[in-house]
Design a protein around this motif. Structure first.
Motif, PDB file in Angstrom:
ATOM      1  N   MET A 179       0.831  -1.202   0.000  1.00  0.00           N
ATOM      2  CA  MET A 179       0.000   0.000   0.000  1.00  0.00           C
ATOM      3  C   MET A 179       0.866   1.253   0.000  1.00  0.00           C
ATOM      4  O   MET A 179       2.016   1.226   0.427  1.00  0.00           O
ATOM      5  CB  MET A 179      -0.885   0.038   1.251  1.00  0.00           C
ATOM      6  N   GLN A 180       0.269   2.341  -0.475  1.00  0.00           N
ATOM      7  CA  GLN A 180       0.916   3.647  -0.447  1.00  0.00           C
ATOM      8  C   GLN A 180      -0.153   4.687  -0.172  1.00  0.00           C
ATOM      9  O   GLN A 180      -1.184   4.726  -0.851  1.00  0.00           O
ATOM     10  CB  GLN A 180       1.586   3.946  -1.785  1.00  0.00           C
ATOM     11  N   ALA A 181       0.080   5.509   0.820  1.00  0.00           N
ATOM     12  CA  ALA A 181      -0.862   6.579   1.140  1.00  0.00           C
ATOM     13  C   ALA A 181      -0.759   7.673   0.080  1.00  0.00           C
ATOM     14  O   ALA A 181       0.330   8.002  -0.386  1.00  0.00           O
ATOM     15  CB  ALA A 181      -0.570   7.152   2.525  1.00  0.00           C
TER      16      ALA A 181
ATOM     17  N   ILE B 291     -23.036   3.446   0.074  1.00  0.00           N
ATOM     18  CA  ILE B 291     -22.852   2.121  -0.538  1.00  0.00           C
ATOM     19  C   ILE B 291     -22.049   1.223   0.396  1.00  0.00           C
ATOM     20  O   ILE B 291     -22.391   0.046   0.591  1.00  0.00           O
ATOM     21  CB  ILE B 291     -22.147   2.248  -1.906  1.00  0.00           C
ATOM     22  N   ALA B 292     -20.998   1.773   0.993  1.00  0.00           N
ATOM     23  CA  ALA B 292     -20.154   0.990   1.898  1.00  0.00           C
ATOM     24  C   ALA B 292     -20.955   0.501   3.100  1.00  0.00           C
ATOM     25  O   ALA B 292     -20.786  -0.649   3.536  1.00  0.00           O
ATOM     26  CB  ALA B 292     -18.966   1.832   2.357  1.00  0.00           C
ATOM     27  N   LYS B 293     -21.831   1.344   3.624  1.00  0.00           N
ATOM     28  CA  LYS B 293     -22.649   0.953   4.772  1.00  0.00           C
ATOM     29  C   LYS B 293     -23.538  -0.240   4.417  1.00  0.00           C
ATOM     30  O   LYS B 293     -23.668  -1.185   5.200  1.00  0.00           O
ATOM     31  CB  LYS B 293     -23.498   2.137   5.234  1.00  0.00           C
ATOM     32  N   ILE B 294     -24.106  -0.221   3.224  1.00  0.00           N
ATOM     33  CA  ILE B 294     -24.952  -1.332   2.775  1.00  0.00           C
ATOM     34  C   ILE B 294     -24.144  -2.621   2.698  1.00  0.00           C
ATOM     35  O   ILE B 294     -24.626  -3.695   3.049  1.00  0.00           O
ATOM     36  CB  ILE B 294     -25.590  -1.002   1.410  1.00  0.00           C
TER      37      ILE B 294
ATOM     38  N   MET C  68     -18.913  -2.310   5.062  1.00  0.00           N
ATOM     39  CA  MET C  68     -17.478  -2.056   5.003  1.00  0.00           C
ATOM     40  C   MET C  68     -17.225  -0.562   5.065  1.00  0.00           C
ATOM     41  O   MET C  68     -18.163   0.231   5.000  1.00  0.00           O
ATOM     42  CB  MET C  68     -16.883  -2.658   3.715  1.00  0.00           C
ATOM     43  N   GLY C  69     -15.971  -0.165   5.178  1.00  0.00           N
ATOM     44  CA  GLY C  69     -15.611   1.244   5.172  1.00  0.00           C
ATOM     45  C   GLY C  69     -15.624   1.800   3.753  1.00  0.00           C
ATOM     46  O   GLY C  69     -15.461   1.060   2.778  1.00  0.00           O
ATOM     47  N   TYR C  70     -15.797   3.112   3.650  1.00  0.00           N
ATOM     48  CA  TYR C  70     -15.871   3.707   2.314  1.00  0.00           C
ATOM     49  C   TYR C  70     -14.511   3.742   1.624  1.00  0.00           C
ATOM     50  O   TYR C  70     -14.436   3.659   0.403  1.00  0.00           O
ATOM     51  CB  TYR C  70     -16.515   5.099   2.355  1.00  0.00           C
ATOM     52  N   GLN C  71     -13.419   3.844   2.369  1.00  0.00           N
ATOM     53  CA  GLN C  71     -12.110   3.883   1.720  1.00  0.00           C
ATOM     54  C   GLN C  71     -11.742   2.528   1.100  1.00  0.00           C
ATOM     55  O   GLN C  71     -11.283   2.494  -0.051  1.00  0.00           O
ATOM     56  CB  GLN C  71     -11.046   4.380   2.694  1.00  0.00           C
ATOM     57  N   PRO C  72     -11.960   1.401   1.803  1.00  0.00           N
ATOM     58  CA  PRO C  72     -11.724   0.117   1.126  1.00  0.00           C
ATOM     59  C   PRO C  72     -12.626  -0.061  -0.089  1.00  0.00           C
ATOM     60  O   PRO C  72     -12.217  -0.638  -1.099  1.00  0.00           O
ATOM     61  CB  PRO C  72     -12.043  -0.925   2.204  1.00  0.00           C
TER      62      PRO C  72
ATOM     63  N   GLU D 220     -11.421  -0.719  -3.923  1.00  0.00           N
ATOM     64  CA  GLU D 220     -11.957  -1.812  -4.750  1.00  0.00           C
ATOM     65  C   GLU D 220     -12.502  -1.268  -6.064  1.00  0.00           C
ATOM     66  O   GLU D 220     -12.288  -1.850  -7.129  1.00  0.00           O
ATOM     67  CB  GLU D 220     -13.037  -2.573  -3.989  1.00  0.00           C
ATOM     68  N   ALA D 221     -13.222  -0.142  -6.018  1.00  0.00           N
ATOM     69  CA  ALA D 221     -13.774   0.458  -7.239  1.00  0.00           C
ATOM     70  C   ALA D 221     -12.662   0.880  -8.181  1.00  0.00           C
ATOM     71  O   ALA D 221     -12.729   0.642  -9.397  1.00  0.00           O
ATOM     72  CB  ALA D 221     -14.667   1.651  -6.883  1.00  0.00           C
ATOM     73  N   LEU D 222     -11.619   1.506  -7.646  1.00  0.00           N
ATOM     74  CA  LEU D 222     -10.495   1.922  -8.484  1.00  0.00           C
ATOM     75  C   LEU D 222      -9.769   0.719  -9.073  1.00  0.00           C
ATOM     76  O   LEU D 222      -9.375   0.731 -10.245  1.00  0.00           O
ATOM     77  CB  LEU D 222      -9.519   2.789  -7.677  1.00  0.00           C
ATOM     78  N   LYS D 223      -9.616  -0.318  -8.277  1.00  0.00           N
ATOM     79  CA  LYS D 223      -8.955  -1.537  -8.759  1.00  0.00           C
ATOM     80  C   LYS D 223      -9.758  -2.161  -9.907  1.00  0.00           C
ATOM     81  O   LYS D 223      -9.203  -2.522 -10.943  1.00  0.00           O
ATOM     82  CB  LYS D 223      -8.814  -2.531  -7.605  1.00  0.00           C
ATOM     83  N   ARG D 224     -11.072  -2.264  -9.718  1.00  0.00           N
ATOM     84  CA  ARG D 224     -11.927  -2.841 -10.771  1.00  0.00           C
ATOM     85  C   ARG D 224     -11.872  -2.010 -12.048  1.00  0.00           C
ATOM     86  O   ARG D 224     -11.809  -2.548 -13.142  1.00  0.00           O
ATOM     87  CB  ARG D 224     -13.376  -2.947 -10.283  1.00  0.00           C
TER      88      ARG D 224
END
Length: 121
Positions: A43-45, A61-64, A67-71, A75-79
């Motif tokens: 990881m890199q900040a 969306i994360a609450k649904i 999970m946390g919004y940053q993870p 995941e969205a950026l990775k996809r």
């Protein structure tokens, strides 16, 4: 004065919050340990400015998803990056076929503008 009851260390007690959520026992990890953890996780900040509305949508969306919004953003950026690479590689493969070089060993040069025009069309 009675000592507080000791909570048994177990995965269940960590997961349900019996252990690890008392602010009286919180302290920041040393910078070197943070660096080692980031390195071990690959990881890199970074710092990025995002629209508040976008952040709020990710939080909802994360609450649904529980999970946390940053993870979720990671995941969205990775996809997105994986899907975009597939699109670009497909465009390169198509360009290679059109040029008659399909043995997989020919170097193909494609201008980014050409790829962008294909995506829009």
């Amino acid at each position: 004065m009675n000592a507080p009851e000791k909570i048994q260390g177990s995965v269940e007690n960590w997961e349900n919050g019996s252990l690890g959520r008392d602010v009286n026992h919180v302290r920041q990890a040393p910078r070197e340990l943070e660096r080692q953890i980031d390195e071990a996780q690959g990881m890199q900040a970074i710092s990025i400015r995002l629209d508040r509305e976008l952040i709020e949508k990710f939080k909802q969306i994360a609450k649904i998803h529980g999970m946390g919004y940053q993870p979720l953003m990671r995941e969205a950026l990775k996809r997105f990056a994986e899907a975009e690479i597939k699109v670009l590689l497909a465009a390169l493969a198509n360009a290679s076929e059109k040029s008659g070089h399909t043995d997989g060993k020919q170097t193909v040069e494609v201008q980014l503008d050409d790829l962008q025009q294909r995506r829009v069309a």
